[in-house]
Design an enzyme around this catalytic site. Structure first.
Site: not given
Length: 268
Positions: A78-79, A105, A173, A177
């Site tokens: 789990d990042v 990623n 999102y 980003k």
């Protein structure tokens, strides 16, 4: 079990060529992460596959040739959890003695809704994975690359086309980003004294689970709905491998790879 600090004190191992090159790929259980992990393994890299779902990571490893499969190891991660990220890089070090590449990623889109309908919980979930998760993985990679001998390595961040231009109903999102671009620039600058290169690949409409809706029609900036073209994720993977295999004296700072006729140039 090998002590990580002792491994680093001994200077790790030479990152020569072939399977001695060690990569960590997050979000490796599907989509772009899966394609990149397979391409790196086929190119001779030792690849540590990270993602939430161990079964999906095992599927990725099984898709490679017998030789490539032997170069891949699965670590359920789990990042968003600092402890899990530390354990991921510890495992990579135990396997290969060093980390030469992080493909940062892992990501999530979140609900496609207008800004006033985006809940705090959904906003936080996207930020946790896309931004905090990317930071935690980059920090862990940076720490290892700075201390290992020979020093250095490369971080490649998946920025997405939305790091440049938003889609309708993509506030969380797009914000994360755009933030990824700042993360990339800062890592690139701070990595210079330690031979740590950092670049970013902005990907548009690769054929993955995340872009499945493109094929049935998706909201455009003018309010219409349109089917959008997609490209093979393997084309993206080849670009990442090229970036990864440059000598550390050279860096692709930003690359944009997209389906040729997708509505990006002139979007909106």
């Amino acid at each position: 079990m090998t002590d990580i600090n002792e491994t680093l004190k001994r200077g790790g191992r030479e990152p020569a060529t072939g399977a001695s090159r060690s990569a960590v790929v997050t979000g490796a259980g599907s989509g772009i992460g899966r394609a990149v992990a397979l391409a790196l393994a086929e190119a001779g890299w030792s690849v540590t596959l990270a993602g939430r779902r161990a079964a999906a990571l095992e599927e990725t490893a099984a898709l490679g040739s017998a030789e490539a499969a032997g170069r891949m190891a699965v670590v359920s991660t789990d990042v968003t959890d600092p402890g899990a990220v530390t354990a991921l890089f510890d495992t990579a070090l135990i396997r290969r003695g060093r980390v030469d590449l992080l493909f940062n990623n892992a990501g999530t889109f979140g609900p496609a809704v207008p800004p006033d309908e985006l809940s705090h919980a959904d906003w936080q979930s996207v930020v946790d994975v896309n931004l905090t998760g990317a930071f935690l993985c980059a920090q862990a990679a940076f720490r290892v690359m700075k201390r290992q001998r020979p020093q250095g390595g490369r971080i490649i961040n998946n920025g997405s086309i939305s790091a440049q231009t938003p889609r309708p109903h993509s506030l969380a999102y797009t914000a994360t980003k755009h933030a990824m671009t700042g993360l990339t620039k800062s890592l690139s600058l701070d990595g210079r004294p330690h031979r740590i290169a950092c670049g970013q690949i902005d990907i548009g409409n690769a054929a993955t689970e995340m872009t499945e809706r493109m094929r049935s029609g998706i909201l455009q900036a003018n309010g219409s709905t349109a089917v959008e073209p997609v490209m093979d994720a393997a084309d993206v993977a080849r670009t990442v491998v090229h970036m990864a295999e440059l000598p550390l004296e050279a860096n692709v700072q930003f690359a944009t790879v997209l389906a040729t006729t997708m509505p990006f140039i002139g979007r909106g």
